[in-house]
Design an enzyme around this catalytic site. Structure first.
Site, PDB file in Angstrom:
ATOM      1  N   THR A   1       1.002  -1.163   0.037  1.00 14.77           N
ATOM      2  CA  THR A   1      -0.048  -0.115  -0.062  1.00 14.77           C
ATOM      3  C   THR A   1       0.863   1.177  -0.243  1.00 14.77           C
ATOM      4  OG1 THR A   1      -1.854  -1.200   1.298  1.00 14.77           O
ATOM      5  CG2 THR A   1      -1.599   1.187   1.555  1.00 14.77           C
ATOM      6  N   GLY A   2       0.564   2.332  -0.830  1.00 16.09           N
ATOM      7  CA  GLY A   2       1.129   3.560  -0.760  1.00 16.09           C
ATOM      8  C   GLY A   2       1.657   4.051  -2.169  1.00 16.09           C
TER       9      GLY A   2
ATOM     10  N   THR B   1       4.314   4.795  -3.546  1.00 13.29           N
ATOM     11  CA  THR B   1       5.648   4.220  -4.209  1.00 13.29           C
ATOM     12  C   THR B   1       5.056   2.821  -4.918  1.00 13.29           C
ATOM     13  OG1 THR B   1       7.062   5.147  -3.110  1.00 13.29           O
ATOM     14  CG2 THR B   1       7.696   3.590  -4.514  1.00 13.29           C
TER      15      THR B   1
ATOM     16  N   ASP C   1       6.460  -3.622  -1.229  1.00 11.17           N
ATOM     17  CA  ASP C   1       5.870  -2.788  -0.418  1.00 11.17           C
ATOM     18  C   ASP C   1       6.594  -1.660  -0.345  1.00 11.17           C
ATOM     19  OD1 ASP C   1       3.753  -1.412   1.101  1.00 11.17           O
ATOM     20  OD2 ASP C   1       3.504  -3.243   2.527  1.00 11.17           O
ATOM     21  N   GLY C   2       6.117  -0.452   0.067  1.00 11.22           N
ATOM     22  CA  GLY C   2       7.058   0.615   0.307  1.00 11.22           C
ATOM     23  C   GLY C   2       7.223   0.852   1.683  1.00 11.22           C
ATOM     24  N   ALA C   3       7.947   2.185   2.074  1.00  6.63           N
ATOM     25  CA  ALA C   3       8.436   2.426   3.534  1.00  6.63           C
ATOM     26  C   ALA C   3       8.397   3.705   3.810  1.00  6.63           C
ATOM     27  CB  ALA C   3       9.890   1.531   3.859  1.00  6.63           C
ATOM     28  N   ASP C   4       8.259   4.172   5.224  1.00  7.26           N
ATOM     29  CA  ASP C   4       8.115   5.312   5.388  1.00  7.26           C
ATOM     30  C   ASP C   4       9.704   5.930   5.783  1.00  7.26           C
ATOM     31  OD1 ASP C   4       5.199   6.125   5.242  1.00  7.26           O
ATOM     32  OD2 ASP C   4       5.176   4.733   6.777  1.00  7.26           O
TER      33      ASP C   4
ATOM     34  N   GLU D   1       0.106  -5.423   6.152  1.00  6.76           N
ATOM     35  CA  GLU D   1       1.403  -5.407   5.668  1.00  6.76           C
ATOM     36  C   GLU D   1       2.441  -6.235   6.272  1.00  6.76           C
ATOM     37  OE1 GLU D   1       1.446  -0.819   3.793  1.00  6.76           O
ATOM     38  OE2 GLU D   1       2.386  -1.198   5.640  1.00  6.76           O
TER      39      GLU D   1
ATOM     40  N   LYS E   1      13.569   8.577   1.714  1.00  2.51           N
ATOM     41  CA  LYS E   1      12.894   7.326   2.747  1.00  2.51           C
ATOM     42  C   LYS E   1      14.271   6.801   3.359  1.00  2.51           C
ATOM     43  CE  LYS E   1       8.899   8.288   1.644  1.00  2.51           C
ATOM     44  NZ  LYS E   1       7.994   7.583   0.973  1.00  2.51           N
TER      45      LYS E   1
END
Length: 221
Positions: free
Chosen positions: A25-26, A28, A80-83, A102, A120
């Protein structure tokens, strides 16, 4: 092409015919899903497992066949993305509110690929407030217990109302400033009654795809 699109589409190279793929989700991984949709229309045969209702809706729009987690035994790969991503490939995730699903899907995948633009990548986690998913019952007490670990928790609010996850829970965004020991903090948070899961992904990522000096680079655990 922006960095998010560069890394999001690069991850698709790891998807092969017949795979079961965890779809993150997100902003990117959005590009990953869009690219996968193109390949599915071109004949690629995969099954996707979404990490959120938002991702499920996007995957359906793109024509990607979806399956429920209960219908499969394992996933070949999750993207997946990351913060935030640190030098040890530890992550903070949950800015989009889907951290619990996730983490379940990342843990079920043989390979977990993280896509992240250069903003990030950090030396140390913590500047981004750590999302902690908590049950609604007793949220004030849970928040006080979380604060005892050295942060300032703030209930996530959207349009004047508490943000509610796809699982029916609240999220506390916890400002730790600096997280010295992600593994220790992850364990301590999850021992607090009322905490469902937290956004620290420690020793989880198999590969991180990002951008450095305008070039796509990959780091492997």
């Amino acid at each position: 092409m922006n960095e998010k699109q560069l890394v999001g589409e690069k991850a698709v190279e790891y998807i092969k015919d017949g795979m079961v793929v965890g779809l993150g989700t997100g902003s990117t991984v959005y590009y990953t899903i869009k690219k996968l949709g193109e390949l599915v229309k071109g004949g690629l045969k995969i099954k996707g497992v979404p990490t959120s209702e938002l991702t499920a809706a996007l995957a359906n729009e793109e024509g990607i066949p979806l399956v429920d987690l209960k219908e499969i035994e394992a996933l070949d790969v999750a993207i997946d993305g990351a913060d935030q991503v640190d030098s040890h490939l530890n992550l903070i995730k949950g800015g989009g509110g889907a951290l619990l699903r996730e983490k379940i899907i990342a843990n079920a995948a043989s390979i977990f690929i993280v896509v992240a633009d250069s903003s990030k990548v950090v030396n140390q986690l913590g500047a981004f407030p750590l999302p902690v998913e908590v049950v609604q019952f007793g949220v004030d007490m849970t928040s006080r217990k979380v604060a005892c670990l050295g942060c300032v928790p703030k209930l996530r609010v959207r349009e004047g109302q508490p943000f509610i996850t796809d699982n029916g829970n609240y999220i506390l965004d916890c400002d730790f400033k600096r997280i010295e020991s992600p593994a220790e903090l992850e364990m301590k948070l999850n021992m607090i009654p009322g905490v469902v899961e937290n956004g620290l992904f420690v020793n989880s990522a198999s590969r991180v795809i990002t951008v450095e000096n305008n070039e796509v680079i990959e780091s492997v655990k």
